[in-house]
Write a protein that holds these residues in place. Structure first.
Motif, mmCIF file in Angstrom:
data_model
loop_
_atom_site.group_PDB
_atom_site.id
_atom_site.type_symbol
_atom_site.label_atom_id
_atom_site.label_comp_id
_atom_site.label_asym_id
_atom_site.label_seq_id
_atom_site.Cartn_x
_atom_site.Cartn_y
_atom_site.Cartn_z
ATOM 1 N N LEU A 69 -3.925 -12.533 0.124
ATOM 2 C CA LEU A 69 -3.510 -12.332 1.510
ATOM 3 C C LEU A 69 -4.700 -12.317 2.471
ATOM 4 C CD1 LEU A 69 -0.775 -9.543 1.116
ATOM 5 C CD2 LEU A 69 -0.404 -11.943 1.716
ATOM 6 N N THR A 70 -5.820 -11.750 2.039
ATOM 7 C CA THR A 70 -6.960 -11.594 2.953
ATOM 8 C C THR A 70 -7.766 -12.877 3.138
ATOM 9 O OG1 THR A 70 -8.297 -10.736 1.108
ATOM 10 C CG2 THR A 70 -7.229 -9.127 2.556
ATOM 11 N N ARG A 71 -7.428 -13.919 2.425
ATOM 12 C CA ARG A 71 -8.156 -15.191 2.652
ATOM 13 C C ARG A 71 -7.910 -15.706 4.069
ATOM 14 N NH1 ARG A 71 -11.916 -14.159 0.470
ATOM 15 N NH2 ARG A 71 -10.859 -12.132 0.472
ATOM 16 N N PHE A 72 -6.810 -15.265 4.690
ATOM 17 C CA PHE A 72 -6.501 -15.725 6.039
ATOM 18 C C PHE A 72 -7.397 -15.073 7.091
ATOM 19 C CE2 PHE A 72 -2.548 -16.215 3.599
ATOM 20 C CZ PHE A 72 -2.250 -17.545 3.867
ATOM 21 N N ILE A 73 -8.034 -13.949 6.766
ATOM 22 C CA ILE A 73 -8.884 -13.260 7.741
ATOM 23 C C ILE A 73 -10.297 -13.056 7.191
ATOM 24 C CG2 ILE A 73 -7.004 -12.060 8.912
ATOM 25 C CD1 ILE A 73 -7.771 -9.581 7.178
ATOM 26 N N ALA A 74 -10.653 -13.804 6.178
ATOM 27 C CA ALA A 74 -11.935 -13.593 5.505
ATOM 28 C C ALA A 74 -13.131 -13.806 6.421
ATOM 29 C CB ALA A 74 -12.042 -14.507 4.284
ATOM 30 N N GLY A 75 -12.947 -14.533 7.523
ATOM 31 C CA GLY A 75 -14.052 -14.797 8.424
ATOM 32 C C GLY A 75 -14.400 -13.663 9.365
ATOM 33 N N ASP A 76 -13.543 -12.657 9.469
ATOM 34 C CA ASP A 76 -13.789 -11.510 10.353
ATOM 35 C C ASP A 76 -14.008 -10.277 9.484
ATOM 36 O OD1 ASP A 76 -13.457 -9.216 12.046
ATOM 37 O OD2 ASP A 76 -12.502 -10.519 13.529
ATOM 38 N N GLN A 77 -15.278 -9.819 9.425
ATOM 39 C CA GLN A 77 -15.627 -8.753 8.486
ATOM 40 C C GLN A 77 -14.925 -7.433 8.780
ATOM 41 O OE1 GLN A 77 -19.827 -7.293 8.012
ATOM 42 N NE2 GLN A 77 -19.650 -8.362 6.058
ATOM 43 N N ALA A 78 -14.763 -7.077 10.061
ATOM 44 C CA ALA A 78 -14.111 -5.811 10.407
ATOM 45 C C ALA A 78 -12.639 -5.835 10.024
ATOM 46 C CB ALA A 78 -14.263 -5.522 11.902
ATOM 47 N N LEU A 79 -11.945 -6.932 10.346
ATOM 48 C CA LEU A 79 -10.543 -7.060 9.947
ATOM 49 C C LEU A 79 -10.413 -7.038 8.432
ATOM 50 C CD1 LEU A 79 -9.099 -9.826 12.335
ATOM 51 C CD2 LEU A 79 -8.801 -7.348 12.506
ATOM 52 N N LEU A 80 -11.285 -7.800 7.767
ATOM 53 C CA LEU A 80 -11.232 -7.897 6.312
ATOM 54 C C LEU A 80 -11.442 -6.533 5.661
ATOM 55 C CD1 LEU A 80 -11.125 -9.541 3.686
ATOM 56 C CD2 LEU A 80 -13.583 -9.967 3.957
ATOM 57 N N LEU A 81 -12.455 -5.799 6.125
ATOM 58 C CA LEU A 81 -12.755 -4.503 5.524
ATOM 59 C C LEU A 81 -11.618 -3.514 5.752
ATOM 60 C CD1 LEU A 81 -14.676 -2.697 4.010
ATOM 61 C CD2 LEU A 81 -15.810 -2.157 6.176
ATOM 62 N N GLY A 82 -11.047 -3.504 6.959
ATOM 63 C CA GLY A 82 -9.938 -2.601 7.231
ATOM 64 C C GLY A 82 -8.751 -2.863 6.331
ATOM 65 N N VAL A 83 -8.394 -4.133 6.155
ATOM 66 C CA VAL A 83 -7.260 -4.489 5.303
ATOM 67 C C VAL A 83 -7.548 -4.126 3.853
ATOM 68 C CG1 VAL A 83 -5.855 -6.392 4.421
ATOM 69 C CG2 VAL A 83 -6.446 -6.309 6.849
ATOM 70 N N LEU A 84 -8.760 -4.409 3.386
ATOM 71 C CA LEU A 84 -9.111 -4.085 2.008
ATOM 72 C C LEU A 84 -9.077 -2.584 1.761
ATOM 73 C CD1 LEU A 84 -12.080 -6.552 1.382
ATOM 74 C CD2 LEU A 84 -9.753 -6.744 0.511
ATOM 75 N N LEU A 85 -9.634 -1.805 2.701
ATOM 76 C CA LEU A 85 -9.654 -0.353 2.538
ATOM 77 C C LEU A 85 -8.250 0.206 2.333
ATOM 78 C CD1 LEU A 85 -12.261 0.944 5.169
ATOM 79 C CD2 LEU A 85 -12.355 1.268 2.693
ATOM 80 N N VAL A 86 -7.317 -0.270 3.130
ATOM 81 C CA VAL A 86 -5.985 0.337 3.092
ATOM 82 C C VAL A 86 -5.103 -0.257 1.996
ATOM 83 C CG1 VAL A 86 -4.923 -1.173 4.837
ATOM 84 C CG2 VAL A 86 -4.105 1.162 4.554
ATOM 85 N N LEU A 87 -5.172 -1.553 1.770
ATOM 86 C CA LEU A 87 -4.266 -2.155 0.794
ATOM 87 C C LEU A 87 -4.718 -1.963 -0.652
ATOM 88 C CD1 LEU A 87 -2.993 -5.511 2.365
ATOM 89 C CD2 LEU A 87 -2.002 -3.209 2.461
ATOM 90 N N LEU A 88 -5.986 -1.651 -0.864
ATOM 91 C CA LEU A 88 -6.472 -1.455 -2.229
ATOM 92 C C LEU A 88 -6.347 -0.007 -2.696
ATOM 93 C CD1 LEU A 88 -9.687 -3.690 -2.171
ATOM 94 C CD2 LEU A 88 -7.563 -4.147 -3.412
ATOM 95 N N THR A 89 -5.840 0.862 -1.834
ATOM 96 C CA THR A 89 -5.762 2.284 -2.176
ATOM 97 C C THR A 89 -4.307 2.750 -2.188
ATOM 98 O OG1 THR A 89 -6.191 2.762 0.167
ATOM 99 C CG2 THR A 89 -8.049 2.890 -1.334
ATOM 100 N N PRO A 90 -3.746 3.022 -3.367
ATOM 101 C CA PRO A 90 -2.342 3.456 -3.454
ATOM 102 C C PRO A 90 -2.136 4.849 -2.883
ATOM 103 C CG PRO A 90 -3.397 3.550 -5.605
ATOM 104 C CD PRO A 90 -4.357 2.854 -4.690
ATOM 105 N N CYS A 91 -0.998 5.040 -2.262
ATOM 106 C CA CYS A 91 -0.670 6.313 -1.622
ATOM 107 C C CYS A 91 -0.496 7.419 -2.658
ATOM 108 C CB CYS A 91 0.614 6.163 -0.803
ATOM 109 S SG CYS A 91 1.043 7.604 0.182
ATOM 110 N N ILE A 92 -0.938 8.620 -2.296
ATOM 111 C CA ILE A 92 -0.786 9.771 -3.195
ATOM 112 C C ILE A 92 -0.045 10.919 -2.515
ATOM 113 C CG2 ILE A 92 -2.838 9.264 -4.561
ATOM 114 C CD1 ILE A 92 -4.238 11.450 -2.767
ATOM 115 N N ASP A 93 0.387 10.711 -1.275
ATOM 116 C CA ASP A 93 1.008 11.839 -0.573
ATOM 117 C C ASP A 93 2.448 11.527 -0.167
ATOM 118 O OD1 ASP A 93 0.250 10.312 1.922
ATOM 119 O OD2 ASP A 93 -1.736 11.057 1.394
ATOM 120 N N TYR A 94 2.652 10.897 1.007
ATOM 121 C CA TYR A 94 4.044 10.806 1.448
ATOM 122 C C TYR A 94 4.869 9.763 0.700
ATOM 123 C CZ TYR A 94 2.888 7.063 4.939
ATOM 124 O OH TYR A 94 2.494 5.917 5.583
ATOM 125 N N VAL A 95 4.230 9.005 -0.210
ATOM 126 C CA VAL A 95 5.017 8.155 -1.102
ATOM 127 C C VAL A 95 5.978 9.006 -1.934
ATOM 128 C CG1 VAL A 95 3.287 8.213 -2.964
ATOM 129 C CG2 VAL A 95 4.918 6.328 -2.844
#
Length: 331
Positions: A94-120
């Motif tokens: 999914l992130t190949r579409f925004i790979a050229g923008d480091q801030a967007l890429l890092l934000g998406v990676l931070l959140v999508l790579l971390t499974p929820c442990i609370d309100y899930v």
């Protein structure tokens, strides 16, 4: 009138909870837009109200069943494989579409790579899933994401970005959002076995589940909606990615659960775990990034807004889908 009696009011709120959550999201957004000065106070209230919500959630889970749930190796293995093997592959694509923008890429990676442990756990319970099994999995999910997130980021964005991330907020979130509410709930349950005060507290907190969820949704949206609005042009690029992630994780979660021969409640728990991300926990990480990457925090918040709407739809429609796939089992 009968409907204003406490027990009837709680029942009515539970019956109409989906509509109430939508109202909470809209109310939070309206407050944030009409009173932007309230954003700071709302942001500081996120952890306290989320902690209360989780305390109420943990009160409703019999702790005697956690040991049994932890020994359910098929469920635990399925959740871990989905979150730490399958999800990273999906996220990379999914992130190949925004790979050229480091801030967007890092934000998406931070959140999508971390499974929820609370309100899930809350949403899984609302949908009739195995919230006790997810509670048993939460510490393992938290530990593994702390260990594996730097490795994923090394692979996806490189070592210079990883060195800019402070892990302290992860540890703080684990203590504030999981350990303290969990310990308080265990003590309350123990007290309830011998004292009426404990039973009264459990009754009150469980009656407050819907209002606490509404409050959590409202403060998260209200605290961040102004910032999201200012960067809307940039953030629109990630919204389709978040929506696609929620859609894709349903069949992938169902397939993983079917391969492990899990029952309907466990299947719901697997899907929710795979789809729901740790946005509230990684937000402090994103906020601590240096200025050139500051947009990453709003990228994380955008995921929260998309996910909250997605979870409401999940709660409404996933039980029906799973029941249709498993007609012999109640979902």
């Amino acid at each position: 009138m009968d409907w204003v009696k406490p027990q009837n009011l709680v029942t009515r709120m539970e019956h109409h909870q989906i509509g109430l959550y939508l109202i909470a999201i809209l109310t939070g957004g309206a407050i944030g837009l009409l009173a932007p000065g309230s954003a700071g106070a709302l942001e500081h209230s996120i952890n306290p109200i989320l902690g209360l919500l989780l305390y109420a959630t943990f009160l409703g889970i019999p702790f005697a069943s956690i040991g049994k749930a932890a020994k359910d190796l098929r469920f635990m293995g399925t959740v871990m494989a989905l979150n730490f093997v399958i999800v990273p592959v999906v996220v990379f694509g999914l992130t190949r579409f925004i790979a050229g923008d480091q801030a967007l890429l890092l934000g998406v990676l931070l959140v999508l790579l971390t499974p929820c442990i609370d309100y899930v756990i809350v949403f899984t319970g609302l949908a009739g899933g195995s919230s006790d099994r997810l509670l048993a999995a939460a510490p393992v999910l938290m530990l593994l994401q702390m260990l594996l997130l730097p490795l994923y980021l090394l692979l996806f964005v490189g070592p210079e970005v990883v060195s800019a991330i402070d892990p302290t907020p992860f540890i703080e979130a684990l203590v504030v959002l999981i350990i303290i509410p969990l310990g308080a709930a265990a003590l309350t349950q123990a007290l309830a076995r011998t004292h009426s005060a404990g039973r009264t507290m459990m009754t009150i907190m469980q009656a407050l589940m819907v209002p606490l969820m509404m409050g959590t949704l409202a403060v998260v949206v209200g605290s961040q909606i102004t910032g999201v609005g200012k960067e809307l042009g940039s953030l629109l690029a990630v919204v389709p990615l978040y929506a696609a992630f929620l859609v894709v994780m349903v069949p992938l979660g169902m397939l993983a659960a079917k391969s492990a021969r899990l029952d309907a409640p466990a299947t719901l728990a697997v899907i929710f775990s795979g789809a729901t991300r740790n946005s509230l926990v990684v937000l402090p990480l994103a906020l601590a990034l240096p200025e050139p990457l500051s947009l990453a925090a709003l990228v994380v918040v955008s995921q929260t807004l998309v996910e909250l709407i997605g979870m409401i739809l999940y709660v409404r429609y996933l039980p029906v889908l799973i029941r249709n796939e498993n007609p012999q089992q109640p979902a």
